[in-house]
Design a protein around this motif. Structure first.
Motif, short mmCIF file in Angstrom:
data_model
loop_
_atom_site.label_atom_id
_atom_site.label_comp_id
_atom_site.label_asym_id
_atom_site.label_seq_id
_atom_site.Cartn_x
_atom_site.Cartn_y
_atom_site.Cartn_z
N ARG A 20 33.77 34.46 47.07
CA ARG A 20 33.29 35.84 47.32
C ARG A 20 34.15 36.51 48.40
NH1 ARG A 20 28.89 39.31 46.88
NH2 ARG A 20 27.90 37.91 45.38
N TYR A 21 34.49 35.77 49.45
CA TYR A 21 35.32 36.33 50.51
C TYR A 21 36.65 36.81 49.93
CZ TYR A 21 38.50 36.51 54.48
OH TYR A 21 39.45 36.92 55.39
N LEU A 22 37.28 35.99 49.09
CA LEU A 22 38.59 36.34 48.52
C LEU A 22 38.48 37.52 47.57
CD1 LEU A 22 39.86 32.71 47.86
CD2 LEU A 22 40.67 34.28 49.63
N LEU A 23 37.43 37.55 46.76
CA LEU A 23 37.25 38.64 45.81
C LEU A 23 37.01 39.97 46.53
CD1 LEU A 23 35.02 36.93 43.09
CD2 LEU A 23 37.41 37.65 42.85
N GLU A 24 36.23 39.93 47.60
CA GLU A 24 35.94 41.15 48.34
C GLU A 24 37.18 41.69 49.05
OE1 GLU A 24 32.67 40.03 50.81
OE2 GLU A 24 31.17 40.54 49.28
N THR A 163 35.76 44.14 37.12
CA THR A 163 34.47 44.00 36.45
C THR A 163 33.42 43.43 37.38
OG1 THR A 163 35.56 43.70 34.30
CG2 THR A 163 33.28 42.94 34.49
N TRP A 164 33.79 42.40 38.14
CA TRP A 164 32.85 41.74 39.07
C TRP A 164 32.34 42.72 40.12
CZ3 TRP A 164 33.35 40.82 44.39
CH2 TRP A 164 32.39 39.98 44.94
N ARG A 165 33.20 43.60 40.59
CA ARG A 165 32.78 44.56 41.61
C ARG A 165 31.77 45.55 41.09
NH1 ARG A 165 38.58 45.34 44.66
NH2 ARG A 165 38.36 43.49 45.97
N GLY A 166 31.70 45.73 39.80
CA GLY A 166 30.69 46.61 39.24
C GLY A 166 29.30 46.01 39.29
N LYS A 167 29.25 44.66 39.42
CA LYS A 167 27.96 43.97 39.49
C LYS A 167 28.19 42.66 40.22
CE LYS A 167 23.98 42.61 36.67
NZ LYS A 167 23.43 42.47 35.29
N ALA A 170 26.79 39.12 39.49
CA ALA A 170 27.16 38.45 38.24
C ALA A 170 28.20 37.37 38.52
CB ALA A 170 27.71 39.46 37.24
N ALA A 171 28.34 36.45 37.58
CA ALA A 171 29.33 35.39 37.73
C ALA A 171 30.74 35.96 37.58
CB ALA A 171 29.09 34.32 36.67
N PHE A 172 31.68 35.40 38.35
CA PHE A 172 33.08 35.79 38.23
C PHE A 172 33.70 34.98 37.10
CE2 PHE A 172 37.57 35.13 39.59
CZ PHE A 172 38.00 36.43 39.38
N THR A 173 34.34 35.65 36.15
CA THR A 173 34.85 34.96 34.96
C THR A 173 36.38 34.86 34.94
OG1 THR A 173 34.87 37.06 33.72
CG2 THR A 173 32.87 35.70 33.58
N GLY A 174 37.01 35.16 36.07
CA GLY A 174 38.47 35.12 36.13
C GLY A 174 39.01 33.82 36.71
#
Length: 252
Positions: A20-24, A163-167, A170-174
Motif C-alpha cells: 500500500r505504501y508503494l502504491l500510494e 484502477t486500484w486508486r479508484g477503489k 479492492a485487491a491490487f491485481t498488478g
C-alpha cells in the motif's frame, strides 16, 4: 521461452502494508516511486533485472473481449476444451493444480505456463480467473521470447495502480512482487527475485519499521553477480536506475 528464472523463485509473501505504501507513492505519470528524499524511476530494465523475463522487440497484445479473429477464437476454444470450461477461464488455483497433475509438455503447456505466470505475477483479476486474452500473443509459442514482457509489466503497473486508486479497498491485481522486490539486492544475484524468500521480505519490513517507516533508506544500484553474464539488451533501457532528489511533495 525466457521465463526460466521464475522457476527458482520462492517468494510467496505479500506484505499488504508495504504494498500500500508503494502504491500510494507511485506516480503513474512519471512511472516512479516517491520515497522520503528520492524518486525512483522504473522501466523495462528494472523489470528484467528483477524478474528475469524476456525483453524482446515485439509488443505483447491482449485480444479485445469482443474479438472475432478466427485464429484467436479457435485457439481459445481449444484451450477452454483443454481446461473443461465452456466460457470464461479456470481460476489460477485450478490452473496450478492442473499443470502439476498433467506433467505434460508441448505448445499448450507453454501457453498454460505463460498465462498462469502473467495472471499471478503481472496482470490478474480480482476474481482470480486467468488472463486468457493473452492467447492472442501466444498463437506461435516459438516467438514468446521475442515479446517485450518487461514493457508489458510496466504498462500493467500503471494501469492496475490507476484502477486500484479508484477503489483502494479492492485487491491490487498488478505486479505486486516486482514493486516490492525492486531495489533490494540480496546476495548480489540478478534477477533479484531468485534471491528473495518470504523470510527476507519479513526481515526487510521489520528493519524499515524499526527505523521509522518505509522509504527512509537509500536507493541502491544493481550489483551484478560476478558469476553471471549480464542479461541481453534486446531493446533500449527505459529509465534504468535513475534516481532524483525530490523537490516537491509526493503525490497523494
Amino acid at each position: 521461452m525466457g521465463f526460466g528464472s521464475l522457476l527458482n523463485a520462492t517468494l510467496s509473501l505479500c506484505d499488504c502494508e508495504l504494498l500500500r505504501y508503494l502504491l500510494e507513492r507511485f506516480d503513474v505519470g512519471r512511472c516512479s516511486i516517491h520515497l522520503e528524499e528520492e524518486e525512483l524511476l522504473l522501466g523495462d530494465d528494472d523489470v528484467q533485472k528483477t524478474l528475469g523475463i524476456p525483453r524482446g522487440q515485439q509488443t505483447v497484445v491482449e485480444a479485445e473481449i469482443t474479438s472475432k479473429d478466427p485464429q484467436f477464437t479457435g485457439l481459445v476454444a481449444l484451450w477452454r476444451q483443454r481446461w473443461g470450461v465452456k466460457t470464461g477461464t479456470p481460476t489460477t488455483s485450478q490452473m496450478l493444480n492442473g499443470i502439476i497433475e498433467r506433467r505434460d509438455h508441448g505448445d499448450m503447456f507453454k501457453r498454460d505456463f505463460i498465462i498462469y505466470v502473467v495472471s499471478t505475477l503481472i496482470r490478474g483479476f480480482k476474481n482470480m480467473f486467468c488472463n486468457y486474452r493473452l492467447l492472442y500473443s501466444l498463437q506461435d509459442v516459438s516467438k514468446i521470447q521475442d515479446f517485450n514482457w518487461c514493457a508489458y509489466t510496466i504498462r500493467s503497473l500503471v494501469d492496475t495502480t490507476t484502477t486500484w486508486r479508484g477503489k483502494r479497498d479492492a485487491a491490487f491485481t498488478g505486479p505486486a512482487t516486482f514493486l516490492m522486490v525492486r531495489g533490494e539486492i540480496v546476495r548480489k544475484r540478478i534477477p533479484t527475485i531468485t534471491s528473495w524468500t518470504s523470510s527476507d521480505l519479513r526481515a526487510r519490513v521489520k528493519v524499515e519499521r524499526d527505523i521509522g517507516g518505509f522509504g527512509k533508506g537509500k536507493v541502491v544500484e544493481y550489483i551484478p553477480d560476478a558469476h553471471q553474464p549480464p542479461p541481453p539488451q534486446l531493446s533500449p533501457p527505459v529509465n534504468c536506475h535513475k534516481v532524483r532528489k525530490l523537490k516537491r511533495s509526493p503525490p497523494h
